[in-house]
Write an enzyme that holds these catalytic residues in place. Structure first.
Site, PDB file in Angstrom:
ATOM      1  CE  LYS A 139      43.941  44.834  34.296  1.00  0.00           C
ATOM      2  NZ  LYS A 139      45.355  44.504  33.960  1.00  0.00           N
TER       3      LYS A 139
ATOM      4  CB  SER B 224      45.606  38.060  46.103  1.00  0.00           C
ATOM      5  OG  SER B 224      45.240  38.738  45.011  1.00  0.00           O
TER       6      SER B 224
ATOM      7  N   GLY C 150      48.785  36.479  37.472  1.00  0.00           N
ATOM      8  CA  GLY C 150      49.462  36.367  36.046  1.00  0.00           C
ATOM      9  C   GLY C 150      48.166  35.990  35.060  1.00  0.00           C
TER      10      GLY C 150
ATOM     11  N   GLY D  36      45.682  38.545  33.620  1.00  0.00           N
ATOM     12  CA  GLY D  36      45.163  39.544  33.269  1.00  0.00           C
ATOM     13  C   GLY D  36      44.255  40.455  33.945  1.00  0.00           C
TER      14      GLY D  36
ATOM     15  N   GLY E 236      45.334  42.147  36.663  1.00  0.00           N
ATOM     16  CA  GLY E 236      45.970  43.122  37.155  1.00  0.00           C
ATOM     17  C   GLY E 236      46.431  42.856  38.787  1.00  0.00           C
ATOM     18  CB  SER E 237      47.463  39.656  40.524  1.00  0.00           C
ATOM     19  OG  SER E 237      48.655  39.218  39.761  1.00  0.00           O
ATOM     20  CB  SER E 238      51.545  42.870  38.474  1.00  0.00           C
ATOM     21  OG  SER E 238      51.031  43.485  37.673  1.00  0.00           O
TER      22      SER E 238
ATOM     23  CD  GLU F  48      52.103  46.935  37.393  1.00  0.00           C
ATOM     24  OE1 GLU F  48      52.366  45.688  37.987  1.00  0.00           O
ATOM     25  OE2 GLU F  48      51.295  47.128  36.687  1.00  0.00           O
TER      26      GLU F  48
ATOM     27  CG  ASP G 167      47.142  47.014  34.850  1.00  0.00           C
ATOM     28  OD1 ASP G 167      46.477  47.487  34.053  1.00  0.00           O
ATOM     29  OD2 ASP G 167      47.879  45.718  34.679  1.00  0.00           O
TER      30      ASP G 167
HETATM   31  N1  LIG Z   1      49.914  38.540  45.835  1.00  0.00           N
HETATM   32  C1  LIG Z   1      51.175  38.739  45.296  1.00  0.00           C
HETATM   33  N2  LIG Z   1      52.381  38.181  45.941  1.00  0.00           N
HETATM   34  C2  LIG Z   1      53.380  38.163  45.524  1.00  0.00           C
HETATM   35  N3  LIG Z   1      53.476  38.591  43.971  1.00  0.00           N
HETATM   36  C3  LIG Z   1      52.410  38.955  43.487  1.00  0.00           C
HETATM   37  C4  LIG Z   1      51.213  39.113  44.008  1.00  0.00           C
HETATM   38  N4  LIG Z   1      50.282  39.428  42.868  1.00  0.00           N
HETATM   39  C5  LIG Z   1      51.072  39.543  41.687  1.00  0.00           C
HETATM   40  N5  LIG Z   1      52.623  39.361  42.188  1.00  0.00           N
HETATM   41  C6  LIG Z   1      53.470  39.306  41.143  1.00  0.00           C
HETATM   42  O1  LIG Z   1      52.911  39.754  39.991  1.00  0.00           O
HETATM   43  C7  LIG Z   1      53.202  38.767  38.878  1.00  0.00           C
HETATM   44  C8  LIG Z   1      51.983  38.797  38.100  1.00  0.00           C
HETATM   45  O2  LIG Z   1      51.779  39.770  37.381  1.00  0.00           O
HETATM   46  P1  LIG Z   1      51.551  39.941  35.741  1.00  0.00           P
HETATM   47  O3  LIG Z   1      52.438  39.020  35.045  1.00  0.00           O
HETATM   48  O4  LIG Z   1      51.717  41.390  35.504  1.00  0.00           O
HETATM   49  O5  LIG Z   1      49.958  39.506  35.573  1.00  0.00           O
HETATM   50  P2  LIG Z   1      48.780  40.185  36.202  1.00  0.00           P
HETATM   51  O6  LIG Z   1      48.958  41.418  36.558  1.00  0.00           O
HETATM   52  O7  LIG Z   1      47.721  40.243  35.172  1.00  0.00           O
HETATM   53  O8  LIG Z   1      47.960  39.232  37.256  1.00  0.00           O
HETATM   54  C9  LIG Z   1      53.507  37.482  39.706  1.00  0.00           C
HETATM   55  O9  LIG Z   1      54.133  36.609  39.004  1.00  0.00           O
HETATM   56  C10 LIG Z   1      54.108  38.005  40.990  1.00  0.00           C
HETATM   57  O10 LIG Z   1      55.587  38.401  40.586  1.00  0.00           O
HETATM   58  C1  LIG Z   2      49.430  44.850  28.543  1.00  0.00           C
HETATM   59  C2  LIG Z   2      49.242  46.143  29.549  1.00  0.00           C
HETATM   60  O1  LIG Z   2      48.225  46.932  28.719  1.00  0.00           O
HETATM   61  C3  LIG Z   2      48.135  45.667  30.649  1.00  0.00           C
HETATM   62  C4  LIG Z   2      48.633  44.404  31.518  1.00  0.00           C
HETATM   63  O2  LIG Z   2      47.816  44.059  32.251  1.00  0.00           O
HETATM   64  P1  LIG Z   2      48.172  42.611  33.215  1.00  0.00           P
HETATM   65  O3  LIG Z   2      49.231  42.557  33.879  1.00  0.00           O
HETATM   66  O4  LIG Z   2      47.916  41.403  32.140  1.00  0.00           O
HETATM   67  O5  LIG Z   2      46.828  42.623  34.168  1.00  0.00           O
HETATM   68  C5  LIG Z   2      50.536  46.477  29.966  1.00  0.00           C
HETATM   69  C6  LIG Z   2      50.420  47.827  30.343  1.00  0.00           C
HETATM   70  O6  LIG Z   2      49.501  48.469  30.184  1.00  0.00           O
HETATM   71  O7  LIG Z   2      51.291  48.039  31.538  1.00  0.00           O
HETATM   72 MG   LIG Z   3      50.394  43.012  35.822  1.00  0.00          MG
END
Ligand SMILES: Nc1ncnc2c1ncn2[C@@H]1O[C@H](COP(=O)(O)OP(=O)(O)O)[C@@H](O)[C@H]1O
Ligand SMILES: C[C@@](O)(CCOP(=O)(O)O)CC(=O)O
Ligand SMILES: [Mg+2]
Length: 386
Positions: free
Chosen positions: A10, A135, A140, A142, A144-146, A192, A203
């Site tokens: 996202k 993926s 990590g 921004g 929304g991979s998590s 999450e 997200d």
């Molecule tokens: N494909 C994946 N496999 C395992 N863990 C994942 C995967 N994608 C995301 N994660 C978890 O989500 C974390 C990143 O999430 P976050 O810090 O919220 O950043 P974002 O959501 O923006 O990518 C990773 O360090 C990992 O723990």
């Molecule tokens: C900072 C925030 O607004 C979005 C975080 O997004 P991302 O994990 O950085 O993709 C946190 C949330 O809404 O849970």
């Molecule tokens: Mg995230």
């Protein structure tokens, strides 16, 4: 038989961080996905739960007996009611992940693997299986991979449960019915929480439902865009962690509650105005240009307030300065602290200007992409030999 699920990443057009504190935010799905494939073990002697993170060349394997012993207090799985992971279970799960010797450079994945173990055991219990994850999303950054990971995982796990109503014979991608999607989204939020600490839920909701949404205090409103929206996404490649950034904003809020409540209120107004502009009719080029100019101004205002929350970064400021040279407006997206920046590409902007801006950004070591905005949310598909 196996099931494959895919969930999109996202962009947040407005309102990140403030949304955690009750403000409105606007987000859209993008055409980059996380895929999760689940197949239960068929060989009698295969008594383990395997997780393969293909892009990261990592494989984890736990004997089912070991998981059952560690999490015996969980009782029977109950996929139809989401449950939160207690502090005690988090500790037990972290210990199970640590037994797997995560490479130091990939330690940030520990929370993702913990979320996996929680969702798996809560929804499917103690069945031997293999789960494969790939993926398109940078982790990590921004995008929304998590959330995409938690949504795709919840989808695959629920598709093989009695709690949802799915047609296992259907060929090709399918979508969940409304009440199944609601359940799935609740489970994804629990994942999450393990990764983010205090997620707003925006997200996982936009990843589950797709398209564009307005989100406030856990409630979504679907938005129908009435204008073309083209965004350049620049990944600064500066790694950061959402959990730490969200915690930093909460600490600042505790120190300056009054000032921060004005910031959050201002962002709430910006998000509502942005949503109204996107939805209002634009009969011709002139009105589209007028709308784009308003969006640009709102993005700049939102960025200023994000800086005020302490979540910008030198690399983000470099992207802002660079795009401004081409008269383009930008803001960070997601948690900030590095990660990705959005730049609005107006409809009448010449391709040459876009190419020049991208070339300059890439010469700084950043990575650019133009995301497709607003596609379907989570989908699943059954396949493989039964
Ligand atoms: N494909 C994946 N496999 C395992 N863990 C994942 C995967 N994608 C995301 N994660 C978890 O989500 C974390 C990143 O999430 P976050 O810090 O919220 O950043 P974002 O959501 O923006 O990518 C990773 O360090 C990992 O723990
Ligand atoms: C900072 C925030 O607004 C979005 C975080 O997004 P991302 O994990 O950085 O993709 C946190 C949330 O809404 O849970
Ligand atoms: Mg995230």
């Amino acid at each position: 038989m196996e099931v494959k699920a895919r969930a999109p990443g996202k962009i947040i057009l407005s309102g990140e961080h403030a949304v955690v504190h009750g403000s409105t935010a606007v987000a859209a799905s993008i055409n980059l996905y996380t895929y999760v494939t689940l197949s239960f073990a068929t060989a009698e002697n295969d008594d383990s739960l395997k997780l393969q993170l293909k892009d990261l060349a990592l494989e984890f394997s736990w004997p089912i007996g070991r998981i059952r012993e560690a999490l015996s207090n969980l009782g029977a799985p109950s996929s139809s009611t989401r449950t939160s992971c207690s502090m005690e279970s988090i500790k037990t799960i972290s210990a199970l992940v640590e037994e797997e010797n995560m490479p130091e450079a990939k330690i940030a994945l520990t929370s993702g693997v913990s979320a996996f173990l929680w969702l798996y055991t809560s929804i499917q219990g103690f069945k031997p299986a293999t789960v494969v994850v790939t993926s398109d999303l940078p982790l990590g950054s921004g995008l929304g991979s998590s959330a995409a990971f938690c949504v795709a995982l919840s989808a695959a796990l629920l598709a093989f449960s009695d709690s949802v109503n799915v047609d296992t014979k259907h060929l090709g991608w399918s979508i969940f019915g409304e009440s199944d999607l609601e359940l799935l989204n609740k489970w994804a939020l629990e994942g999450e929480k393990i990764i983010h600490g205090k997620p707003s839920g925006i997200d996982n909701t936009v990843s589950a439902y797709g398209n564009m949404i307005k989100f406030k205090s856990g409630n979504l409103t679907r938005i129908k865009s009435n204008m073309p929206l083209k965004m350049l996404v620049t990944n600064t490649r500066v790694g950061r962690n959402t959990k730490a950034l969200v915690a930093g904003v909460s600490e600042r809020t505790l120190r300056h509650p009054n000032a921060m409540s004005f910031v959050f209120n201002a962002i709430d107004s910006i998000s509502n105005e942005l949503a109204n502009i996107i939805q209002s009719p634009a009969p011709d080029d002139v009105s589209i240009t007028e709308k784009e100019e308003k969006l640009e101004e709102l993005m700049e205002m939102n960025q200023g307030l994000l800086q005020c929350m302490g979540v910008s970064h030198a690399s983000i400021e470099t992207v802002l300065r660079t795009t401004l040279k081409y008269k383009l407006a930008s803001k960070l997206t997601g948690a900030g602290g590095g990660g990705c920046v959005l730049t609005l590409l107006p409809t009448l902007l010449s391709g040459t200007v876009v190419d020049k801006a991208i070339a300059e950004l890439e010469s700084c070591g950043f990575q650019c992409l133009i995301a497709g905005i607003g596609g379907n949310g989570v989908e699943f598909c059954f396949g493989g030999s039964s």
